[in-house]
Design a protein around this motif. Sequence first.
Motif, mmCIF file in Angstrom:
data_model
loop_
_atom_site.group_PDB
_atom_site.id
_atom_site.type_symbol
_atom_site.label_atom_id
_atom_site.label_comp_id
_atom_site.label_asym_id
_atom_site.label_seq_id
_atom_site.Cartn_x
_atom_site.Cartn_y
_atom_site.Cartn_z
ATOM 1 N N PRO A 57 35.086 98.750 108.680
ATOM 2 C CA PRO A 57 34.966 100.110 108.151
ATOM 3 C C PRO A 57 35.092 100.214 106.637
ATOM 4 O O PRO A 57 34.822 101.256 106.059
ATOM 5 C CB PRO A 57 36.129 100.844 108.824
ATOM 6 C CG PRO A 57 37.180 99.778 108.969
ATOM 7 C CD PRO A 57 36.432 98.497 109.253
ATOM 8 N N GLY A 58 35.527 99.150 105.971
ATOM 9 C CA GLY A 58 35.831 99.255 104.552
ATOM 10 C C GLY A 58 34.622 99.335 103.655
ATOM 11 O O GLY A 58 33.483 99.121 104.063
ATOM 12 N N PRO A 98 33.083 110.147 97.853
ATOM 13 C CA PRO A 98 31.780 109.972 98.508
ATOM 14 C C PRO A 98 31.744 108.815 99.495
ATOM 15 O O PRO A 98 30.819 108.732 100.307
ATOM 16 C CB PRO A 98 30.826 109.727 97.336
ATOM 17 C CG PRO A 98 31.688 109.249 96.212
ATOM 18 C CD PRO A 98 33.012 109.927 96.396
ATOM 19 N N GLN A 99 32.749 107.923 99.458
ATOM 20 C CA GLN A 99 32.740 106.753 100.345
ATOM 21 C C GLN A 99 33.164 107.085 101.779
ATOM 22 O O GLN A 99 33.021 106.261 102.679
ATOM 23 C CB GLN A 99 33.678 105.662 99.803
ATOM 24 C CG GLN A 99 33.356 105.199 98.403
ATOM 25 C CD GLN A 99 34.023 106.052 97.339
ATOM 26 O OE1 GLN A 99 34.627 107.083 97.632
ATOM 27 N NE2 GLN A 99 33.920 105.636 96.078
ATOM 28 N N ILE A 100 33.726 108.276 102.024
ATOM 29 C CA ILE A 100 34.169 108.644 103.370
ATOM 30 C C ILE A 100 32.970 108.642 104.318
ATOM 31 O O ILE A 100 31.969 109.304 104.062
ATOM 32 C CB ILE A 100 34.830 110.039 103.358
ATOM 33 C CG1 ILE A 100 36.124 110.009 102.528
ATOM 34 C CG2 ILE A 100 35.126 110.503 104.776
ATOM 35 C CD1 ILE A 100 36.787 111.367 102.385
ATOM 36 N N ILE A 152 41.942 100.991 97.391
ATOM 37 C CA ILE A 152 41.631 100.813 98.815
ATOM 38 C C ILE A 152 40.160 101.138 99.111
ATOM 39 O O ILE A 152 39.770 101.275 100.275
ATOM 40 C CB ILE A 152 42.548 101.674 99.704
ATOM 41 C CG1 ILE A 152 42.446 103.151 99.340
ATOM 42 C CG2 ILE A 152 43.982 101.204 99.617
ATOM 43 C CD1 ILE A 152 43.205 104.075 100.288
ATOM 44 N N GLY A 153 39.356 101.266 98.047
ATOM 45 C CA GLY A 153 37.922 101.422 98.243
ATOM 46 C C GLY A 153 37.408 102.841 98.240
ATOM 47 O O GLY A 153 36.269 103.082 98.635
ATOM 48 N N TYR A 154 38.223 103.801 97.776
ATOM 49 C CA TYR A 154 37.796 105.204 97.767
ATOM 50 C C TYR A 154 37.950 105.775 96.360
ATOM 51 O O TYR A 154 38.772 106.644 96.104
ATOM 52 C CB TYR A 154 38.610 106.026 98.778
ATOM 53 C CG TYR A 154 38.414 105.563 100.192
ATOM 54 C CD1 TYR A 154 37.363 106.046 100.954
ATOM 55 C CD2 TYR A 154 39.257 104.605 100.759
ATOM 56 C CE1 TYR A 154 37.162 105.609 102.256
ATOM 57 C CE2 TYR A 154 39.068 104.160 102.051
ATOM 58 C CZ TYR A 154 38.019 104.662 102.803
ATOM 59 O OH TYR A 154 37.820 104.233 104.079
#
Length: 795
Positions: A57-58, A98-100, A152-154
């Motif tokens: 999911p990342g 926007p990464q959600i 954490i990628g967001y």
Amino acid sequence: METQIAGKVHCYHCGEDCNTVSIQLNDKAFCCEGCKIVYSLLNKSGLCEYYDLNQNPGVNQKIAVRQGKFNFLQDEKIMQQLISFKDETQSHVTLYLPQIHCSSCLWLLDNLSKLNENVISSKVNFVRKEVEIVFDHTKFSLEQVAVLLTSIGYEPYISLNDLGKKKPRVSRKMIFQLGVAGFCFANVMLMSFPEYLGLEKSEQYLQYFFRYINLVLALPVFFYSSQPFYVSAWGSLKQKFLNIDAPIVLAIFVTFFRSLYEVLTSTGSGYFDSMTGIVFFMLIGRVLQDRTYQRLSFDRDYTSYFPIAVSVLKDNREIPTALPDVKVGDTLLIHNEELIPADGIVTRGHGYIDYSFVTGESIPVTKEMGEIVYAGGKQKGANIELLVIKEVAQSYLTKLWNNGDSQKKERQGKKSFVHSLSRYFTIILFSIALVTAAYWAFVDPTKIWSSVTAILIVACPCALLLSNTFTNGNVLRILSRNGFYLRNAETIEEIAKVDSVVFDKTGTLTNAHKHDIEYIGEKISKETEQQIAALASQSNHPLSRSLADFLGKNTASKVYNFKEKTGKGTSGLIGNHNVAIGSSEFVTGYKSAHEEGTRVYVSIDKHFIGYFTFKNHYRQIESCIDQLKNKVSLSVISGDNASEKSALGKIFGSNSKLLFNQKPDDKLAYIQSLQKNGKTVMMLGDGLNDAAALMQSDVGVAITDDSNNFTPASDAILEAGKLNKLAGFIRICKLNKQIVIASFILSIIYNIIGLSFAVQGNLSPLIAAILMPSSSLSIILLTFGASNLLSKYEL
């Protein structure tokens, strides 16, 4: 164990290919150190359930976030404009992420407090891709919040537009008005049962009691819940136009005052159930329609594209400066992947400027010291310094935007066909009322008032408004669920009229970030491929990156004596071989004549062995184009050269018009020429160079790979991956009108039944109570059922 598919090792965090399995932790493989760090952080905090909710999911972490990128969030003035609430210890901020994209994102972001104890709470709005964070600002700053999310990628997307007006939301007042109308309608219906059932004379005191209760319940509906219709009707009357809400307001007034008269004079129970029902069902349609398209902002300007701050060099120090404070003469430090916010001159470094958003050209251009760089481009490569020659508000980007904005159509003049139907309906209704009044004036004058008011109550055009509002609202919902977001319901009718569809090429028909790569030349071994990949991996040039990904990025092989000539090519010693890649002149020593498309030439030990061709990667649109060919005229207008003409000709056929090397003014002129020939034009584009044409067209559709990110002002936003469904979307909009007309015919049948009683002056409350709700409910069932069935068939 690492994820492995068809012999390839995939990153445990993001799912991308791992070209090397040397990056491992706890028997899990990662594509880069960034993904490994995020996994380690989640594992340490006991949040690895994140990986159980969805596979990989990342978000990929290969591009490291520059240290100090969020220093501008230390500026008190900027912080005050971003933070929505602040007291002695707590601060509340809402950030757009926007990464959600999945339930794992939702779960992780809701558990931010487990990653850092200074985060008090976090709440995700999945639809809007926003997270509301409450943090302890005495121990944790807003900058640290942004860094935590990025780690954490967001990474939060914070634009200059965030300092201004926020995105519109569904009116809370209308929600309250709907709630009040629903409560009162249900209770008025309940209190009206004594009238419906006909109580005995010994119990008539209950009738009077319930009538006054109904009067009290009707008051908040009349004075509060009906306000949207009053405002709309009054606005249309001021413009000397009778819209659909005007007869609705007339029906509400007549129903209320007729009922008030009957109750106060003890001559009847009135029609409070009908009046409250009209308002309740109308508001349901309005709220449904508003909720569908208010998740997106269509009227965007250049501030939505620009960051809040940029790095300004003063006294050899890098100072984060809010964009409105940037002045002519300032020196900006532009980092890799950063936007150029103002026109300027390169004073240090080499620019690889990606102007795809502004011009439509997908290949970056090279800019040397002393050359002018225009706002709107993105730097691809090492840092450059830029001397500002025009303020942000006066830059080329904003002028191009304003040029498009000046072409915006006066949409107020366009009225729905429902308004025309409503006008005729109102004329016919008043005519019937006058004829009825004249008849009873001679036969029985005592029945004039009751018959005329009964006609206006029963034959009000609420069913027409219901059919249009509910059908449009449901179609808007269906289209948005499939990635096609319309500005408003009127856009549905405009799409239904379209007979000419015009496509931009770069970023619309093609994916600007992907290429179809083919090698032409001497046969090369796997070892040679790895050597070329190793050299390409050392460069930040977009073509080198694409080539490295195509060959399988090789970071294990060492590259010695690496050299890069800006805009020309790179060379280096790998193993025992001298490898060079780049332009024909750089690799072979001479310029290639009549070169078609984009090429990267290759030599090994100064021996030319071949070249890689880069062609646009077209989206899957063949079936869509085939469906559109025989129904509308098709055109392609592109800012690129004509190298792709043959490929496009195969897709669109000989009857379509293909235009290349088109500047923004050329695109605008082409749209205008089609309209002068009587065409109703739909234009699909993605960049700012398309803004003027999008606004001039009857329906402007912005194509985007991220529906919540920046797009030019438009009538609709279409997710790029759903472009193949365009023909189905157009058919649904064309059939939408037929559903509305069918439901209107059904409502006419109800009106004829009601009028047959009303003109006789003997319409009882029981018949009115049955006709009004049954008419409304049947319209709702017909519109929802038909539109849902249609969407399953067409999509």
